[in-house]
Write an enzyme that holds these catalytic residues in place. Structure first.
Site, PDB file in Angstrom:
ATOM      1  N   HIS A  45     -12.824  15.700  33.441  1.00  0.00           N
ATOM      2  CA  HIS A  45     -11.702  15.015  34.071  1.00  0.00           C
ATOM      3  C   HIS A  45     -12.113  13.728  34.787  1.00  0.00           C
ATOM      4  O   HIS A  45     -11.255  12.949  35.179  1.00  0.00           O
ATOM      5  CB  HIS A  45     -11.008  15.941  35.072  1.00  0.00           C
ATOM      6  CG  HIS A  45     -10.324  17.103  34.434  1.00  0.00           C
ATOM      7  ND1 HIS A  45      -9.324  16.959  33.499  1.00  0.00           N
ATOM      8  CD2 HIS A  45     -10.497  18.441  34.600  1.00  0.00           C
ATOM      9  CE1 HIS A  45      -8.912  18.156  33.107  1.00  0.00           C
ATOM     10  NE2 HIS A  45      -9.603  19.068  33.763  1.00  0.00           N
ATOM     11  N   GLU A 143     -10.700  29.894  32.704  1.00  0.00           N
ATOM     12  CA  GLU A 143      -9.565  29.174  33.269  1.00  0.00           C
ATOM     13  C   GLU A 143      -8.299  29.290  32.427  1.00  0.00           C
ATOM     14  O   GLU A 143      -7.380  28.477  32.563  1.00  0.00           O
ATOM     15  CB  GLU A 143      -9.922  27.703  33.480  1.00  0.00           C
ATOM     16  CG  GLU A 143     -10.555  27.031  32.278  1.00  0.00           C
ATOM     17  CD  GLU A 143     -11.044  25.617  32.592  1.00  0.00           C
ATOM     18  OE1 GLU A 143     -10.608  25.039  33.614  1.00  0.00           O
ATOM     19  OE2 GLU A 143     -11.855  25.087  31.816  1.00  0.00           O
ATOM     20  N   ASP A 169      -6.046  25.436  36.243  1.00  0.00           N
ATOM     21  CA  ASP A 169      -5.695  25.734  34.853  1.00  0.00           C
ATOM     22  C   ASP A 169      -5.376  27.209  34.669  1.00  0.00           C
ATOM     23  O   ASP A 169      -4.500  27.565  33.864  1.00  0.00           O
ATOM     24  CB  ASP A 169      -6.838  25.329  33.920  1.00  0.00           C
ATOM     25  CG  ASP A 169      -6.807  23.845  33.594  1.00  0.00           C
ATOM     26  OD1 ASP A 169      -5.711  23.299  33.404  1.00  0.00           O
ATOM     27  OD2 ASP A 169      -7.882  23.231  33.531  1.00  0.00           O
TER      28      ASP A 169
END
Length: 261
Positions: A45, A143, A169
């Site tokens: 990310h 996740e 997530d």
């Protein structure tokens, strides 16, 4: 030789971490100066290339802090590059099966145990393949709802250092809003189950907490590798506190840490 995360957990029971999402030399050093045990570099990310990560890892070569790099997949090439640059461990996102976890481990091991290509970039790493393998920790992220039925099998994959929960997530995958992830029983029960599975398997349980109070709670739940804040979160909190002191105002100190991952 063991990974530095394993050693830290063995010595201190909990390893506390910071997180870096953009190119910076000051952030990792300040985490180290403050007493954090590890710093994570986010190539999933974050806005980091492997060249950015290599430069920051080199800068930290003689700084007493462990380093982990999060990558988006089990692709062995980028995993090998960050390990060749000196990362102490990798964290592989979105793993849902023991087969994927085994692929992540294989990407950190040389033949015949794995598929990693030999090519250390720093002289200080040495040329001993066995030592290079032993120092490379590998975590896989739990996740998604799809991963939960396989948590025990994932934790049992040979060579795995640990599992790492991405609570945001996970909450989304279970059908809940991200702001509710620490208060929704279905999500918190799943998080506790991951920690319990890791304990049964004898591997490290990690999690992205995103704030000190949440990190303290995660430690009480049995997590041993806990990321507290990114450099942007830490800067925002510190900047807000300075402004609050200067103006004499009260209220939100700008911490804003939600524990996203």
């Amino acid at each position: 030789m063991s990974s530095r995360i394993d050693v830290t957990v063995a010595e201190r029971s909990v390893a506390w971490g910071g997180w870096v999402v953009g190119p910076t030399f000051l952030g990792p050093e300040e985490f180290a100066r403050t007493g954090y045990d590890y710093v994570g570099f986010d190539m999933q990310h974050g806005y980091l290339s492997d060249a950015d990560v290599a430069l920051m890892l080199r800068r930290l070569e003689h700084v007493p802090i462990a380093t982990v790099v999060r990558l988006p997949s089990t692709d062995p090439a980028p995993i090998g590059r960050v390990l060749d640059a000196g990362a102490d461990a990798v964290v592989i996102a979105m793993v849902e099966t023991p087969e994927q976890a085994a692929q992540a481990v294989a990407a950190t091991r040389y033949a015949p145990a794995g598929v990693r290509s030999f090519g250390p970039l720093r002289a200080s790493l040495g040329m001993d393949a066995a030592e290079l393998e032993a120092r490379a920790g590998v975590f896989v992220m739990i996740e998604t709802a799809a991963a939960l039925p396989f948590v025990d099998e994932i934790c049992a994959v040979p060579g795995l250092t640990g599992v790492y929960v991405g609570p945001a997530d996970l909450a989304i995958s279970l059908g809940h809003a991200v702001p509710d992830m620490w208060t929704t029983p279905e999500v918190t029960d799943a998080i506790r189950c991951v920690a319990a599975a890791a304990k049964r398997a004898g591997v490290v349980a990690g999690i992205h907490a995103g704030a000190g109070k949440t990190g303290n709670m995660m430690a009480s739940w049995g997590f041993q590798m806990i990321t507290l804040a990114s450099e942007s979160q830490a800067l925002r909190r510190g900047a807000a506190e300075h402004l609050r002191e200067a103006t004499g105002s009260s209220g939100d100190n700008g911490a804003g840490a939600k524990g996203y991952s």
